[in-house]
Design an enzyme around this catalytic site. Structure first.
Site, short mmCIF file in Angstrom:
data_model
loop_
_atom_site.label_atom_id
_atom_site.label_comp_id
_atom_site.label_asym_id
_atom_site.label_seq_id
_atom_site.Cartn_x
_atom_site.Cartn_y
_atom_site.Cartn_z
N ILE A 106 0.83 -1.20 0.00
CA ILE A 106 0.00 0.00 0.00
C ILE A 106 0.87 1.26 0.00
O ILE A 106 0.58 2.23 -0.71
CB ILE A 106 -0.93 -0.02 1.23
CG1 ILE A 106 -1.92 -1.19 1.14
CG2 ILE A 106 -1.68 1.30 1.37
CD1 ILE A 106 -2.70 -1.46 2.43
N ASP A 120 13.76 2.98 10.59
CA ASP A 120 12.97 2.04 11.38
C ASP A 120 12.07 2.88 12.28
O ASP A 120 12.56 3.51 13.23
CB ASP A 120 13.90 1.14 12.21
CG ASP A 120 13.13 0.11 13.02
OD1 ASP A 120 11.91 0.27 13.22
OD2 ASP A 120 13.75 -0.88 13.46
N ASN A 128 2.38 4.87 7.28
CA ASN A 128 1.85 3.64 6.70
C ASN A 128 2.55 2.38 7.21
O ASN A 128 1.95 1.31 7.26
CB ASN A 128 1.98 3.73 5.17
CG ASN A 128 1.79 2.39 4.48
OD1 ASN A 128 0.67 1.93 4.32
ND2 ASN A 128 2.90 1.76 4.10
N TYR A 166 -2.03 -6.92 17.05
CA TYR A 166 -2.16 -6.05 15.88
C TYR A 166 -3.44 -5.20 16.01
O TYR A 166 -3.39 -3.96 15.85
CB TYR A 166 -2.21 -6.92 14.63
CG TYR A 166 -2.40 -6.17 13.33
CD1 TYR A 166 -1.35 -5.45 12.75
CD2 TYR A 166 -3.64 -6.18 12.67
CE1 TYR A 166 -1.53 -4.78 11.54
CE2 TYR A 166 -3.82 -5.52 11.47
CZ TYR A 166 -2.76 -4.82 10.90
OH TYR A 166 -2.94 -4.16 9.72
N LYS A 194 -3.89 -1.06 16.36
CA LYS A 194 -4.64 -0.26 15.38
C LYS A 194 -5.78 0.51 16.06
O LYS A 194 -6.08 1.65 15.69
CB LYS A 194 -5.17 -1.15 14.24
CG LYS A 194 -4.07 -1.72 13.34
CD LYS A 194 -3.25 -0.63 12.64
CE LYS A 194 -2.35 -1.19 11.55
NZ LYS A 194 -1.51 -0.15 10.90
N GLY A 216 -9.97 -2.68 4.78
CA GLY A 216 -10.17 -4.12 4.96
C GLY A 216 -9.05 -4.83 4.21
O GLY A 216 -7.96 -4.26 4.04
N VAL A 269 -6.61 -6.04 1.41
CA VAL A 269 -6.08 -5.35 0.23
C VAL A 269 -5.20 -6.35 -0.54
O VAL A 269 -4.55 -7.20 0.08
CB VAL A 269 -5.23 -4.12 0.65
CG1 VAL A 269 -4.76 -3.34 -0.57
CG2 VAL A 269 -6.03 -3.21 1.59
N1 LIG Z 1 -2.50 -5.50 3.37
C1 LIG Z 1 -3.69 -5.38 3.91
O1 LIG Z 1 -4.64 -6.12 3.56
C2 LIG Z 1 -3.95 -4.33 4.96
C3 LIG Z 1 -5.25 -4.23 5.48
C4 LIG Z 1 -5.51 -3.25 6.44
C5 LIG Z 1 -4.50 -2.39 6.84
N2 LIG Z 1 -3.25 -2.52 6.32
C6 LIG Z 1 -2.22 -1.57 6.78
O2 LIG Z 1 -1.66 -0.96 5.64
C7 LIG Z 1 -0.30 -0.63 5.89
C8 LIG Z 1 0.59 -1.23 4.82
O3 LIG Z 1 0.37 -2.62 4.79
P1 LIG Z 1 0.96 -3.53 3.60
O4 LIG Z 1 0.19 -4.81 3.65
O5 LIG Z 1 1.03 -2.75 2.34
O6 LIG Z 1 2.42 -3.83 4.15
P2 LIG Z 1 3.66 -4.59 3.47
O7 LIG Z 1 3.37 -4.95 2.05
O8 LIG Z 1 4.04 -5.67 4.43
O9 LIG Z 1 4.78 -3.47 3.49
C9 LIG Z 1 5.19 -2.96 4.72
C10 LIG Z 1 6.07 -1.74 4.47
O10 LIG Z 1 6.40 -1.18 5.73
C11 LIG Z 1 7.82 -1.18 5.90
N3 LIG Z 1 8.09 -1.39 7.31
C12 LIG Z 1 7.77 -2.44 8.10
N4 LIG Z 1 8.22 -2.23 9.35
C13 LIG Z 1 8.84 -1.03 9.35
C14 LIG Z 1 9.51 -0.27 10.34
N5 LIG Z 1 9.67 -0.71 11.60
N6 LIG Z 1 10.02 0.93 10.00
C15 LIG Z 1 9.89 1.40 8.73
N7 LIG Z 1 9.28 0.72 7.75
C16 LIG Z 1 8.76 -0.48 8.07
C17 LIG Z 1 8.31 -2.28 4.96
O11 LIG Z 1 9.65 -2.04 4.51
P3 LIG Z 1 10.92 -2.65 5.30
O12 LIG Z 1 10.62 -4.09 5.57
O13 LIG Z 1 12.08 -2.42 4.36
O14 LIG Z 1 11.05 -1.83 6.54
C18 LIG Z 1 7.35 -2.11 3.79
O15 LIG Z 1 7.75 -1.02 2.98
C19 LIG Z 1 -0.02 -1.13 7.31
O16 LIG Z 1 -0.20 -0.07 8.22
C20 LIG Z 1 -1.07 -2.20 7.52
O17 LIG Z 1 -1.35 -2.39 8.90
C21 LIG Z 1 -2.94 -3.47 5.40
#
Ligand SMILES: NC(=O)c1ccc[n+]([C@@H]2O[C@H](COP(=O)([O-])OP(=O)(O)OC[C@H]3O[C@@H](n4cnc5c(N)ncnc54)[C@H](OP(=O)(O)O)[C@@H]3O)[C@@H](O)[C@H]2O)c1
Length: 260
Positions: A26, A72, A99, A165, A169, A196, A198
């Site tokens: 995202i 981080d 994010n 988690y 949130k 929800g 994604v």
């Molecule tokens: N995917 C879903 O279905 C979904 C649904 C609801 C909400 N969300 C929310 O949407 C957001 C993005 O989710 P996503 O699924 O797109 O995540 P993702 O694909 O797992 O990507 C996570 C990103 O965050 C970075 N990251 C993780 N820990 C970090 C830290 N301690 N410091 C800095 N960067 C960090 C990662 O890069 P590095 O590993 O290089 O740090 C990566 O760029 C999150 O807040 C998640 O809770 C996601």
């Protein structure tokens, strides 16, 4: 039905946008969407190489300047360093998208202090300290700003193994209100989005492994689809724009009706 595309390629021209976790999923979609509308984007993540790939994509696809910063968000010094690096390169920060998040399945009977600390430091303290760094810089320099916190519908409902988690949130939704309450009078408008499911790598892997049942989920979501990353990016851009200037302290659900 195709998504409406009313893109103004210069909507965010001259704006500097910081996206934590901008190197994947995202966050990457949010970074590209802002660049596509003229912004200078700072992509933050722990893996500098991954963030640098997104910067290269932005420079190639949009011819816009962008910057990768190894960050981080669970470390206060990194949060401060991120805003400093953005100001150092582009002279300002106008928009911060909190994010980045930590996700792991941890049944509550197995949850230890280290688990609790990792969830809290990344998902709650990260947005707080990155937001604080922006708010301090902006108020000191007579600037306004916008913050968008990326939450989840999990903040309002339990799922097995997601207790920590979900709790972080829910806490982030509360923090969004408090940030907005304290900082909006100072010119920093704060809101959140609660997606929800994604179509990110993590969710697609869960469909593959069978942890999530794709067909059951489609039946349970009134829109009969899960979100594309661009759906979430479009809402973040709306909340960052003047069109949403009177929305303050809200966390907007974007889930195709999944949580109804
Ligand atoms: N995917 C879903 O279905 C979904 C649904 C609801 C909400 N969300 C929310 O949407 C957001 C993005 O989710 P996503 O699924 O797109 O995540 P993702 O694909 O797992 O990507 C996570 C990103 O965050 C970075 N990251 C993780 N820990 C970090 C830290 N301690 N410091 C800095 N960067 C960090 C990662 O890069 P590095 O590993 O290089 O740090 C990566 O760029 C999150 O807040 C998640 O809770 C996601």
């Amino acid at each position: 039905m195709p998504a409406l595309d009313q893109t103004d390629p210069s909507e965010f021209h001259g704006k500097v946008v910081v996206v934590t976790g901008g190197s994947a999923g995202i966050g990457r979609a949010i970074a590209l969407a802002f660049a596509g509308r003229g912004a200078k984007v700072v992509v933050a993540g722990r893996n500098l190489e991954a963030a640098s790939h997104v910067v290269a994509d932005i420079e190639r696809d949009f011819g816009k300047e962008a910057l990768a910063v190894r960050t981080d968000v669970s470390l206060v010094a990194d949060c401060n360093g991120l805003i400093e690096a953005a100001v150092g390169r582009f002279g300002a920060v106008d928009i911060l998208v909190n994010n980045a998040a930590y996700f792991a399945l941890v049944p509550l009977l197995d949850a230890g202090a280290a688990d609790a600390s990792q969830f809290l430091s990344t998902n709650l303290c990260g947005p707080l300290f990155c937001g604080q760094a922006l708010a301090r810089w902006a108020t000191t320099n007579n600037r306004t700003g916008v913050i968008v916190n990326v939450s989840s519908i999990s903040g309002a409902r339990p799922a097995f193994g997601c207790g920590l988690y979900s709790a972080t949130k829910a806490a982030l939704n509360s923090l969004t209100k408090s940030m907005a309450f304290e900082w909006t009078p100072k010119g920093i408008r704060v809101n959140g989005v609660a997606p929800g499911h994604v179509n990110t790598d993590g969710v697609l892997a869960d469909f593959e492994s069978g942890r999530l049942d794709h067909d059951a989920m489609m039946r349970a979501i009134p829109a009969r689809r899960i979100a594309d990353v661009t759906d979430i990016a479009n809402l973040v851009l709306f909340l960052s724009s003047e069109q949403s200037r009177h929305i303050v302290g809200a966390t907007l659900t974007i889930d195709g009706g999944e949580s109804l």
